[in-house]
Motif scaffolding. Structure first.
Motif, PDB file in Angstrom:
ATOM      1  N   GLY A  94      70.492  19.433  69.526  1.00 46.31           N
ATOM      2  CA  GLY A  94      71.686  20.137  69.992  1.00 46.31           C
ATOM      3  C   GLY A  94      71.335  21.273  70.936  1.00 46.31           C
ATOM      4  N   LEU A  95      70.267  22.014  70.599  1.00 45.57           N
ATOM      5  CA  LEU A  95      69.822  23.113  71.465  1.00 45.57           C
ATOM      6  C   LEU A  95      69.289  22.597  72.805  1.00 45.57           C
ATOM      7  CD1 LEU A  95      67.997  25.276  68.754  1.00 45.57           C
ATOM      8  CD2 LEU A  95      70.091  25.902  69.985  1.00 45.57           C
TER       9      LEU A  95
ATOM     10  N   VAL B  52      76.211  14.686  77.878  1.00 49.33           N
ATOM     11  CA  VAL B  52      75.379  14.752  76.671  1.00 49.33           C
ATOM     12  C   VAL B  52      74.089  13.987  76.944  1.00 49.33           C
ATOM     13  CG1 VAL B  52      75.178  13.978  74.257  1.00 49.33           C
ATOM     14  CG2 VAL B  52      77.305  15.022  75.057  1.00 49.33           C
ATOM     15  N   VAL B  53      72.951  14.562  76.535  1.00 49.16           N
ATOM     16  CA  VAL B  53      71.679  13.860  76.701  1.00 49.16           C
ATOM     17  C   VAL B  53      71.299  13.222  75.359  1.00 49.16           C
ATOM     18  CG1 VAL B  53      70.879  15.360  78.562  1.00 49.16           C
ATOM     19  CG2 VAL B  53      70.284  15.933  76.197  1.00 49.16           C
ATOM     20  N   PRO B  54      70.664  12.035  75.405  1.00 47.30           N
ATOM     21  CA  PRO B  54      70.240  11.374  74.155  1.00 47.30           C
ATOM     22  C   PRO B  54      69.267  12.262  73.379  1.00 47.30           C
ATOM     23  CG  PRO B  54      70.087   9.865  76.025  1.00 47.30           C
ATOM     24  CD  PRO B  54      70.337  11.234  76.594  1.00 47.30           C
ATOM     25  N   PRO B  55      69.100  11.999  72.081  1.00 50.09           N
ATOM     26  CA  PRO B  55      68.244  12.865  71.254  1.00 50.09           C
ATOM     27  C   PRO B  55      66.784  12.831  71.684  1.00 50.09           C
ATOM     28  CG  PRO B  55      68.935  10.921  70.026  1.00 50.09           C
ATOM     29  CD  PRO B  55      69.723  10.926  71.289  1.00 50.09           C
ATOM     30  N   LYS B  56      66.181  14.015  71.776  1.00 55.80           N
ATOM     31  CA  LYS B  56      64.748  14.125  72.094  1.00 55.80           C
ATOM     32  C   LYS B  56      63.917  13.780  70.856  1.00 55.80           C
ATOM     33  CE  LYS B  56      61.311  17.573  73.588  1.00 55.80           C
ATOM     34  NZ  LYS B  56      61.120  18.987  74.002  1.00 55.80           N
TER      35      LYS B  56
ATOM     36  N   VAL C 290      66.044  15.387  59.855  1.00 52.82           N
ATOM     37  CA  VAL C 290      67.490  15.356  60.097  1.00 52.82           C
ATOM     38  C   VAL C 290      68.026  16.745  60.466  1.00 52.82           C
ATOM     39  CG1 VAL C 290      69.771  14.853  59.127  1.00 52.82           C
ATOM     40  CG2 VAL C 290      67.852  13.336  58.656  1.00 52.82           C
ATOM     41  N   HIS C 291      67.978  17.705  59.533  1.00 52.19           N
ATOM     42  CA  HIS C 291      68.664  18.974  59.790  1.00 52.19           C
ATOM     43  C   HIS C 291      68.056  19.764  60.951  1.00 52.19           C
ATOM     44  CE1 HIS C 291      71.308  18.151  56.629  1.00 52.19           C
ATOM     45  NE2 HIS C 291      70.633  18.656  55.609  1.00 52.19           N
ATOM     46  N   VAL C 292      66.738  19.948  60.927  1.00 51.79           N
ATOM     47  CA  VAL C 292      66.114  20.684  62.038  1.00 51.79           C
ATOM     48  C   VAL C 292      66.097  19.822  63.295  1.00 51.79           C
ATOM     49  CG1 VAL C 292      64.041  21.861  62.843  1.00 51.79           C
ATOM     50  CG2 VAL C 292      64.721  22.075  60.460  1.00 51.79           C
ATOM     51  N   GLY C 293      65.817  18.528  63.132  1.00 52.03           N
ATOM     52  CA  GLY C 293      65.772  17.629  64.287  1.00 52.03           C
ATOM     53  C   GLY C 293      67.080  17.618  65.059  1.00 52.03           C
TER      54      GLY C 293
ATOM     55  N   LEU D  36      76.964  21.199  70.334  1.00 50.82           N
ATOM     56  CA  LEU D  36      76.316  20.227  69.451  1.00 50.82           C
ATOM     57  C   LEU D  36      75.182  20.830  68.630  1.00 50.82           C
ATOM     58  CD1 LEU D  36      76.300  17.021  71.698  1.00 50.82           C
ATOM     59  CD2 LEU D  36      77.417  17.276  69.466  1.00 50.82           C
ATOM     60  N   ALA D  37      74.790  22.068  68.940  1.00 45.52           N
ATOM     61  CA  ALA D  37      73.751  22.733  68.139  1.00 45.52           C
ATOM     62  C   ALA D  37      74.336  23.376  66.884  1.00 45.52           C
ATOM     63  CB  ALA D  37      73.040  23.798  68.980  1.00 45.52           C
TER      64      ALA D  37
END
Length: 431
Positions: A242-243, A389-393, A234-237, A251-252
Motif C-alpha cells: 500500500g505504501l 494502482v500498481v500490482p503488489p511488490k 500478509v499484514h506487513v506485506g 491502500l496503505a
C-alpha cells in the motif's frame, strides 16, 4: 511518501484526495480507544473473578479519544463532498474513497458510543455479527464455531496431538522471525523490523513496517512460522504494498471492511502453508463462540467461566474475555472485530475459488496490493489497467505460483460438491 513526479493531472487529483483520507484517519486508533487498562484487570483478579470488571460509560468518558470527534466527522464529510465534486458521482476510485470516508465516520460514531448499546450495534454494522449468514440458507458464523468445536473435540480425545513445547524466548523468536522475513523482504533496514515490546496484550502485533513480540511470551517454531505468514507476509506485506502505491495511497490504511479481508487472508495463509494447528484454530473458534454468547446475553463472568472450563488460568481467561467486551460494558453487547478471522477466511477462500472457476486468475494477487476490501476487487482490476494502482511488490510464494493455487482450488471446487454425510455412511466400515 511516494513522489508526485510523472503523475498526470487526473492522477494528481486522486492522489491529493487519497492523501487527505490517510491524513484524516491518522489519530483514529480503535484498539487503543476500546482497551481496558491494567487497573481493571488487577481489580477483577483481586476479587478472584467473582465480580464484574469495574467498567461503565463513565470509565470511557475519563479516557478521551485524542481527537475532536465532531470535527473529525466533519473533516471526512468534507473530503467525501470534494471527492464527488472533483471526480464525479460514478468515478470508480471515487466510489471506493467515499465509502472509506463513510466507514471512518461510522468508526468515530462507534468510539463516541463506548459503554453504550450503540457501541455494540455499530460494531456489528462494521465487523458483522456471529448470527450473520454468509449466503441465504448457509450456516452462520455461530454455527461454524460450533461445528469446528465438535471437530476439535474429536481431535482432542485422541490425546496424542500435543503442541510442541514452547522452548523459544522472545529474543530467540525475534531473531528467528527476522531471519525468515529477511528472505522474503530483503535485509534493507527500511523494509521490516522485528523487536521485543512490553506494551502489548497479544503475543505479537504488526505495524506498518515492523512486528513487535511480547517480551515475556514463549514460542515454539510453529508459532514463529504462523507469525511469519500471518503478521509478516500478509499484514506487513500488504501495508508495504500500500505504501508503494504512487496514486491510491489510501491502500496503505485499512478501515474495518478491509480488516475482514486482511484477517481472512492471514488465516488462509496459515492454512495453506500448514502453519496452523488445532490449538490455534481453537483460539479463533472460541472468539467466535464467546462473541455469540455475548450477543445472546451472556455477561463477562459467563464468558470468563467458559474459558476457565476449558482449562485456562484466571489471567488468560480474563484476557480472552476482555477482548469480547472491550469498548462495551461487562454486561453489554460485544465488540465483534474478532469475528474477522473466520468470517474473512470463508469470504476470501470463496472469492479465490470463484476466481479460479471463472478463469479470472489475475484478480487473485490483487488481494495483496494494499489494505483491500473484497467488494472493491473488480474495481481494483480496472484501476490497475488504468495505471492508478500498481500490482503488489511483495507477494507470498503461494500466491506467486498461480499454477499450484489453481490446481488446489480446482480439486477443492469439485470436492465441495460431494456429500460428506453420504461419504461418512459409505466409509463407515473402513474408518
Amino acid at each position: 511518501m511516494n513522489s508526485l513526479t510523472g503523475l498526470d493531472d487526473y492522477q494528481l487529483i486522486v492522489r491529493a484526495l487519497s492523501d487527505r483520507i490517510v491524513e484524516a484517519q491518522t489519530p483514529i486508533r480503535v484498539l487503543d480507544a476500546v482497551k481496558w487498562d491494567d487497573g481493571i484487570r488487577e481489580g477483577f483478579l483481586k476479587h478472584k473473578g467473582k465480580k464484574l470488571p469495574a467498567v461503565d460509560r463513565a470509565y470511557y468518558a475519563n479516557r478521551p479519544l485524542g481527537f475532536d470527534a465532531t470535527a473529525k466527522k466533519q473533516e471526512f464529510q468534507a473530503i467525501e463532498r470534494d471527492i464527488t465534486r472533483q471526480l464525479g458521482q460514478f468515478n470508480p476510485v471515487g466510489q471506493i474513497m467515499r465509502r472509506m470516508c463513510r466507514e471512518y465516520r461510522m468508526v468515530i460514531r462507534m468510539l463516541e458510543a463506548r459503554g453504550t448499546e450503540d457501541f455494540g450495534l455499530i460494531s456489528q454494522d462494521l465487523y458483522g455479527a456471529a448470527s450473520d449468514a454468509f449466503h441465504a440458507g448457509d450456516p452462520t458464523l455461530a454455527d461454524l464455531g460450533l461445528m469446528f468445536s465438535d471437530y476439535l473435540n474429536n481431535i482432542d480425545r485422541r490425546g496424542d496431538l500435543e503442541d510442541e513445547p514452547k522452548n523459544l524466548n522472545a529474543k530467540q523468536a525475534v531473531d528467528l522471525l527476522q531471519h525468515r522475513l529477511n528472505k522474503v523482504f530483503g535485509e534493507a533496514e527500511d523494509t521490516i523490523r522485528v523487536f521485543e515490546s512490553d506494551g502489548i496484550l497479544a503475543d505479537a502485533a504488526a505495524g506498518a513496517d515492523y512486528i513487535k513480540v511480547r517480551a515475556d511470551a514463549l514460542f515454539n517454531e510453529r508459532d514463529v512460522r504462523a507469525l511469519e505468514v500471518h503478521e509478516g507476509l500478509v499484514h506487513v506485506g500488504t501495508t508495504l504494498n500500500g505504501l508503494n502505491q504512487p496514486v491510491c495511497t489510501f491502500l496503505a490504511k485499512g478501515p474495518p471492511s478491509s480488516t475482514v479481508t486482511q484477517e481472512g487472508l492471514a488465516i488462509l495463509m496459515e492454512v495453506i502453508t500448514f502453519a496452523s494447528y488445532p490449538t490455534r484454530l481453537r483460539k479463533l473458534t472460541n472468539r467466535t463462540r464467546t462473541i455469540h454468547m455475548a450477543e445472546e446475553g451472556a455477561d463477562f463472568l459467563q464468558v470468563f467461566e467458559f474459558y476457565r472450563e476449558q482449562g485456562f488460568d484466571m489471567e488468560v481467561s480474563y484476557s480472552n474475555a476482555s477482548r469480547v467486551f472491550r469498548g462495551s460494558t461487562p454486561n453489554g453487547l460485544p465488540f465483534t472485530k474478532d469475528l474477522s478471522y473466520l468470517r474473512g477466511f470463508i469470504m476470501v477462500y470463496n472469492y479465490i475459488q470463484l476466481a479460479v472457476r471463472k478463469g479470472k486468475l489475475e484478480q487473485i494477487p490483487l488481494l495483496f496490493c494494499g489494505k483491500t476490501t473484497l467488494e472493491d476487487m473488480r474495481t481494483l482490476r480496472q484501476l490497475v489497467d488504468e495505471g492508478l494502482v500498481v500490482p503488489p511488490k511483495y507477494l507470498p510464494p503461494q500466491f506467486q505460483d498461480l499454477n499450484a493455487l489453481s490446481a488446489w482450488m480446482c480439486f477443492s471446487n469439485f470436492l465441495n460438491h460431494l456429500s460428506l454425510d453420504r461419504i461418512e455412511a459409505d466409509y463407515a466400515n473402513i474408518l
